[in-house]
Write an enzyme that holds these catalytic residues in place. Structure first.
Site, PDB file in Angstrom:
ATOM      1  N   PHE A   3       0.877  -1.153   0.073  1.00  0.00           N
ATOM      2  CA  PHE A   3      -0.006  -0.067   0.026  1.00  0.00           C
ATOM      3  C   PHE A   3       0.685   1.300   0.037  1.00  0.00           C
ATOM      4  CE2 PHE A   3      -4.539   1.065   0.541  1.00  0.00           C
ATOM      5  CZ  PHE A   3      -5.089  -0.142   0.263  1.00  0.00           C
ATOM      6  N   GLN A  40      -7.793  14.833   2.831  1.00  0.00           N
ATOM      7  CA  GLN A  40      -7.373  14.197   1.849  1.00  0.00           C
ATOM      8  C   GLN A  40      -7.903  13.994   0.682  1.00  0.00           C
ATOM      9  OE1 GLN A  40      -6.412   9.654   2.644  1.00  0.00           O
ATOM     10  NE2 GLN A  40      -4.541  10.563   2.546  1.00  0.00           N
ATOM     11  N   HIS A  46      -7.769  11.644  -2.578  1.00  0.00           N
ATOM     12  CA  HIS A  46      -7.593  10.229  -2.976  1.00  0.00           C
ATOM     13  C   HIS A  46      -7.094  10.432  -4.447  1.00  0.00           C
ATOM     14  CE1 HIS A  46      -7.229   6.119  -3.914  1.00  0.00           C
ATOM     15  NE2 HIS A  46      -7.581   5.758  -2.533  1.00  0.00           N
ATOM     16  N   LEU A 106     -14.583   5.924  -5.401  1.00  0.00           N
ATOM     17  CA  LEU A 106     -13.097   5.442  -5.271  1.00  0.00           C
ATOM     18  C   LEU A 106     -13.032   4.239  -6.163  1.00  0.00           C
ATOM     19  CD1 LEU A 106     -10.962   5.933  -3.213  1.00  0.00           C
ATOM     20  CD2 LEU A 106     -11.354   4.297  -2.122  1.00  0.00           C
ATOM     21  N   GLU A 109      -6.925   2.236  -3.704  1.00  0.00           N
ATOM     22  CA  GLU A 109      -5.183   2.058  -3.879  1.00  0.00           C
ATOM     23  C   GLU A 109      -4.829   0.851  -3.986  1.00  0.00           C
ATOM     24  OE1 GLU A 109      -3.317   5.196  -1.132  1.00  0.00           O
ATOM     25  OE2 GLU A 109      -2.008   3.412  -0.856  1.00  0.00           O
ATOM     26  N   ARG A 138      -0.513   9.564  -0.719  1.00  0.00           N
ATOM     27  CA  ARG A 138      -1.709  10.047  -1.582  1.00  0.00           C
ATOM     28  C   ARG A 138      -1.598  11.539  -1.864  1.00  0.00           C
ATOM     29  NH1 ARG A 138      -6.306   6.591   1.686  1.00  0.00           N
ATOM     30  NH2 ARG A 138      -6.028   4.817   0.527  1.00  0.00           N
ATOM     31  N   HIS A 140     -11.527  12.823   0.114  1.00  0.00           N
ATOM     32  CA  HIS A 140     -11.669  11.184   0.577  1.00  0.00           C
ATOM     33  C   HIS A 140     -11.664  10.907   2.043  1.00  0.00           C
ATOM     34  CE1 HIS A 140     -11.239   6.943   0.450  1.00  0.00           C
ATOM     35  NE2 HIS A 140     -10.061   6.919   0.901  1.00  0.00           N
ATOM     36  N   ARG A 169      -2.867  10.944   6.045  1.00  0.00           N
ATOM     37  CA  ARG A 169      -2.996   9.595   6.173  1.00  0.00           C
ATOM     38  C   ARG A 169      -2.435   8.515   5.172  1.00  0.00           C
ATOM     39  NH1 ARG A 169      -7.008   5.643   5.486  1.00  0.00           N
ATOM     40  NH2 ARG A 169      -8.370   6.700   4.141  1.00  0.00           N
TER      41      ARG A 169
HETATM   42  C1  FAD Z   1     -14.818   4.470  -0.536  1.00  0.00           C
HETATM   43  C2  FAD Z   1     -13.642   4.346   0.739  1.00  0.00           C
HETATM   44  C3  FAD Z   1     -13.082   3.429   0.960  1.00  0.00           C
HETATM   45  C4  FAD Z   1     -12.045   3.441   1.701  1.00  0.00           C
HETATM   46  N1  FAD Z   1     -11.092   2.548   1.961  1.00  0.00           N
HETATM   47  C5  FAD Z   1     -10.438   2.455   3.008  1.00  0.00           C
HETATM   48  C6  FAD Z   1      -9.490   1.285   3.216  1.00  0.00           C
HETATM   49  O1  FAD Z   1      -9.631   0.390   2.508  1.00  0.00           O
HETATM   50  N2  FAD Z   1      -8.708   1.398   4.297  1.00  0.00           N
HETATM   51  C7  FAD Z   1      -8.749   2.239   5.199  1.00  0.00           C
HETATM   52  O2  FAD Z   1      -8.056   1.892   6.260  1.00  0.00           O
HETATM   53  N3  FAD Z   1      -9.743   3.299   5.173  1.00  0.00           N
HETATM   54  C8  FAD Z   1     -10.553   3.289   4.074  1.00  0.00           C
HETATM   55  N4  FAD Z   1     -11.259   4.335   4.088  1.00  0.00           N
HETATM   56  C9  FAD Z   1     -11.476   5.416   5.021  1.00  0.00           C
HETATM   57  C10 FAD Z   1     -12.464   4.399   6.168  1.00  0.00           C
HETATM   58  O3  FAD Z   1     -13.335   3.554   5.573  1.00  0.00           O
HETATM   59  C11 FAD Z   1     -13.028   5.449   7.184  1.00  0.00           C
HETATM   60  O4  FAD Z   1     -12.318   6.465   7.672  1.00  0.00           O
HETATM   61  C12 FAD Z   1     -13.628   4.825   8.489  1.00  0.00           C
HETATM   62  O5  FAD Z   1     -14.500   3.509   7.905  1.00  0.00           O
HETATM   63  C13 FAD Z   1     -14.775   5.833   9.351  1.00  0.00           C
HETATM   64  O6  FAD Z   1     -15.200   4.864  10.272  1.00  0.00           O
HETATM   65  P1  FAD Z   1     -16.219   5.512  11.369  1.00  0.00           P
HETATM   66  O7  FAD Z   1     -16.463   4.707  12.045  1.00  0.00           O
HETATM   67  O8  FAD Z   1     -15.156   6.709  11.890  1.00  0.00           O
HETATM   68  O9  FAD Z   1     -17.577   6.323  10.523  1.00  0.00           O
HETATM   69  P2  FAD Z   1     -18.320   5.928   9.502  1.00  0.00           P
HETATM   70  O10 FAD Z   1     -18.204   4.585   9.042  1.00  0.00           O
HETATM   71  O11 FAD Z   1     -18.332   7.048   8.566  1.00  0.00           O
HETATM   72  O12 FAD Z   1     -19.847   5.988  10.445  1.00  0.00           O
HETATM   73  C14 FAD Z   1     -20.205   7.121  10.802  1.00  0.00           C
HETATM   74  C15 FAD Z   1     -21.647   6.653  11.441  1.00  0.00           C
HETATM   75  O13 FAD Z   1     -22.152   8.052  12.230  1.00  0.00           O
HETATM   76  C16 FAD Z   1     -23.485   8.095  12.042  1.00  0.00           C
HETATM   77  N5  FAD Z   1     -23.963   9.370  12.244  1.00  0.00           N
HETATM   78  C17 FAD Z   1     -23.199  10.525  11.330  1.00  0.00           C
HETATM   79  N6  FAD Z   1     -23.816  11.773  11.768  1.00  0.00           N
HETATM   80  C18 FAD Z   1     -24.922  11.390  12.364  1.00  0.00           C
HETATM   81  C19 FAD Z   1     -25.986  12.139  13.129  1.00  0.00           C
HETATM   82  N7  FAD Z   1     -26.107  13.524  13.199  1.00  0.00           N
HETATM   83  N8  FAD Z   1     -26.820  11.314  13.922  1.00  0.00           N
HETATM   84  C20 FAD Z   1     -26.748  10.135  14.028  1.00  0.00           C
HETATM   85  N9  FAD Z   1     -25.680   9.276  13.520  1.00  0.00           N
HETATM   86  C21 FAD Z   1     -24.847   9.905  12.960  1.00  0.00           C
HETATM   87  C22 FAD Z   1     -23.649   7.329  10.737  1.00  0.00           C
HETATM   88  O14 FAD Z   1     -25.083   6.962  10.742  1.00  0.00           O
HETATM   89  C23 FAD Z   1     -22.575   6.352  10.672  1.00  0.00           C
HETATM   90  O15 FAD Z   1     -23.386   5.354  11.578  1.00  0.00           O
HETATM   91  C24 FAD Z   1     -12.171   4.489   2.964  1.00  0.00           C
HETATM   92  C25 FAD Z   1     -13.258   5.393   2.649  1.00  0.00           C
HETATM   93  C26 FAD Z   1     -14.127   5.456   1.666  1.00  0.00           C
HETATM   94  C27 FAD Z   1     -15.053   6.602   1.760  1.00  0.00           C
END
Ligand code: FAD
Length: 575
Positions: free
Chosen positions: A118, A231, A233, A243, A246, A277, A348, A389
């Site tokens: 990666f 970031q 991407h 996306l 990567e 990135r 991203h 990141r």
């Molecule tokens: C397409 C894509 C691919 C990725 N691939 C990778 C990868 O391969 N490897 C890696 O390390 N990272 C990757 N990332 C980054 C990583 O996936 C995210 O940073 C990480 O999953 C975020 O997780 P989280 O639990 O912080 O938030 P999220 O998974 O975004 O969850 C947020 C939660 O908060 C809730 N929420 C938000 N606002 C409110 C509100 N006002 N009221 C109630 N609930 C609310 C939502 O409903 C959701 O349940 C990727 C990101 C994307 C977009």
């Protein structure tokens, strides 16, 4: 009033991992998890490429120290090194634990977890489940919460964080289904609300990634840290912006300009397509600016470059990155086995966020904490990513710091009581706010104001930034802010009123966008993802420090916080 020992807002990887830890450590806990989406529709489910950990299954020369060094160098030395050390040290354990929960990681022929290359990582250390890693992990975590009897409030939108006298007491939330409003009090509140990709017009993020948690924290007087580091991407599919992982470059794909050149040889000769990135995104943006982009009709001077997988062959493409093939096919009509994929940088990830210590406790400023308030995952800034990141470190952050935060809350619980809250007052204020929104009389539409706002941030705070450009951007955002009160909602009902949530999300986006621009304007240097054409050098003497931005009615006040440099001396960053 609803009452729980702990309420976690956010059902992505960070929220679910923290919940699991609380259930394991305090089996009798009365735990609530609130999400505005169904938890398994959180953006985590879309993560593709993988999760980093020095399992040494492929490369026995790897070590946690190497992982930490790559992360700190990738961060352009802004990461807090104590937090990075914990991230790298705890990585193997949390990944093995996920595997024991049932996560179906891809395997080596001998049955051990496979690991791929990666960007910015000096060893092959990214564990993966084909290119659907987030899906595999989130489903397992969520299923486990059912077993422990966690109360899930799904499709409840949290409107407000209740903080009084530097103590978090609960939340106010709105039920999308029927418009009900509830106050929930708890001994501890944790935010795991994810990122804010939707502040920009082209993003890989989910429609729900609107930075609500960040905006609510800011509105409660809590500073936001390092928000200028956004970031980009390198490989968003053109034109949709979704996306192309990567992992595709990790498996060997090339980046090609209109001359047919692998142009990364000019920008990062030792790492080529697997440079970090920020560097790769700037390289693509520069190629496009200098006329070596490609147009849809194949001619030169267009808005994208090519990601070329053809030499990898059908068998490898279909076994290692099948989802990326499918995306390109479905959304751009490209068969990546035979044709290159059109790509350009897409917004991203949020390196900044709600400032926390390594136990996930939220900081009230450069010193001091908000009692009973915790955060982890993308909405938090424990600063393991600093100014940039590395791929596959974010899922890792969610599980390492989700677990640590859950454990810290479990420790703290016996000493905390349910706080006193004036429920009637909070309910009245929420109902009034919602009614005022419904009664607004203007003629502006949500989607046009949102589009103008997203275009403004994209144009004025993109891959390359200057003072003049950002000042214009801020002025435009101040103008657009006025228009928030002139938005007219057509739906005046209570049942599943998506216009209300969209209007509230637009407010969050604007708060967050203004903080991003203000932090960027104050940081007169180039570091990681923050690239200023008027200050092209990194300036450690003045800016080796974290930004803390405080939002108030009077405007945004910018202060700073020291960086933890306990492991490595800052050096020039070259690849
Ligand atoms: C397409 C894509 C691919 C990725 N691939 C990778 C990868 O391969 N490897 C890696 O390390 N990272 C990757 N990332 C980054 C990583 O996936 C995210 O940073 C990480 O999953 C975020 O997780 P989280 O639990 O912080 O938030 P999220 O998974 O975004 O969850 C947020 C939660 O908060 C809730 N929420 C938000 N606002 C409110 C509100 N006002 N009221 C109630 N609930 C609310 C939502 O409903 C959701 O349940 C990727 C990101 C994307 C977009």
């Amino acid at each position: 009033m609803l009452e729980h020992d702990v309420v976690i807002v956010g059902g992505g990887l960070a929220g679910c991992r923290a919940a699991l830890e609380l259930c394991r450590q305090v089996p009798e806990i009365n735990l609530a998890l609130v999400a505005k989406t169904h938890p398994i529709r959180s953006h985590s489910v879309a993560a593709q490429g993988g999760i980093a950990a020095t399992l040494k299954n492929v490369d026995d020369q790897d070590s946690w120290e190497a992982h930490a060094f790559d992360t700190v160098k990738g961060s352009d030395y802004l990461a807090d090194q104590d937090a990075v050390a914990l991230l790298a040290q705890e990585a193997p354990e949390v990944v093995i634990d996920l595997e024991h929960l049932g996560v179906l990681f891809s395997r080596l022929p001998d049955g051990r977890i496979a690991q791929r290359a990666f960007g910015g990582h000096s060893h092959n250390r990214t564990c993966y489940a084909a290119d659907k890693t987030g899906h595999a992990i989130l489903h397992e975590l969520y299923n486990n919460l059912g077993r422990y009897g966690v109360t899930i409030y799904e499709e409840w939108y949290v409107l407000r964080l209740i903080v009084e006298d530097q103590e978090a007491k609960g939340i106010v939330m709105y039920h999308l289904l029927d418009g009900a409003v509830q106050v929930l009090r708890a001994k501890a509140v944790m935010f795991a609300t994810g990122g804010y990709g939707r502040t920009f017009n082209t993003t890989s993020n989910d429609f729900a990634s609107t930075g609500d948690g960040l905006a609510m924290a800011a509105q409660a007087g809590i500073p936001l840290e390092d928000m200028e580091f956004v970031q980009f991407h390198p490989t968003g599919l053109y034109p949709a912006g979704v996306l192309i992982s990567e992992a595709v470059r990790g498996e060997g794909a090339y980046l090609i300009n209109s001359e047919g050149e692998r142009f990364m040889s000019t920008y990062a000769p030792s790492r080529m397509e697997l440079a970090p990135r920020d560097i790769t995104s700037r390289a693509i943006a520069t190629e496009i600016r200098q006329g070596r982009g490609i147009r849809l009709d194949g001619r030169v001077g267009g808005p994208f470059v090519y990601l070329d997988l053809r030499h990898m062959g059908e068998a490898k493409i279909m076994s290692r990155v099948p989802f990326c093939w499918e995306e390109a096919h479905r959304l751009a009509g490209v068969d990546a086995v035979h044709e290159p994929i059109p790509v350009r940088p897409t917004v991203h990830y949020s390196m900044g966020g709600i400032p926390v210590n390594t136990d996930g406790q939220v900081r009230s400023g450069s010193e001091g904490l908000i009692a009973g308030f915790f955060a982890a995952g993308e909405c938090a800034c424990v600063s393991v990513h600093g100014a940039n990141r590395l791929g596959s470190n974010s899922l890792l952050e969610c599980v390492v710091y989700g677990r640590r935060t859950g454990a810290a809350i479990a420790q703290l619980l016996p000493a905390r009581k349910l706080p006193a809250i004036n429920e009637a007052q909070y309910l009245q204020e929420a109902h009034q706010m919602l009614q005022e929104l419904l009664d607004q009389e203007g003629d502006r539409r949500i989607h046009t104001v949102r589009q103008q706002f997203q275009d403004t941030l994209t144009e004025h705070c993109g891959v390359f930034r200057t003072q003049a450009l950002m000042e214009q951007g801020l002025a435009q955002i101040h103008q657009l802010r006025q228009e928030l009160t002139q938005i007219r909602l057509d739906d005046k009902g209570k049942l599943w009123n998506t216009e209300i949530t969209e209007a509230l999300e637009l407010r969050s986006l604007m708060t967050v966008g203004e903080v991003i621009l203000t932090g960027a304007l104050h940081r007169r240097e180039s570091r990681g993802a923050h690239s200023r054409e008027d200050y092209p050098q990194r300036d450690d003497s003045q800016f080796l420090k974290h930004t803390l931005a405080y939002v108030s009615a009077a405007g945004i006040d910018v202060q700073y916080l020291a960086v933890n440099l306990s492991l490595f001396e800052p050096q020039e960053r070259k690849y």
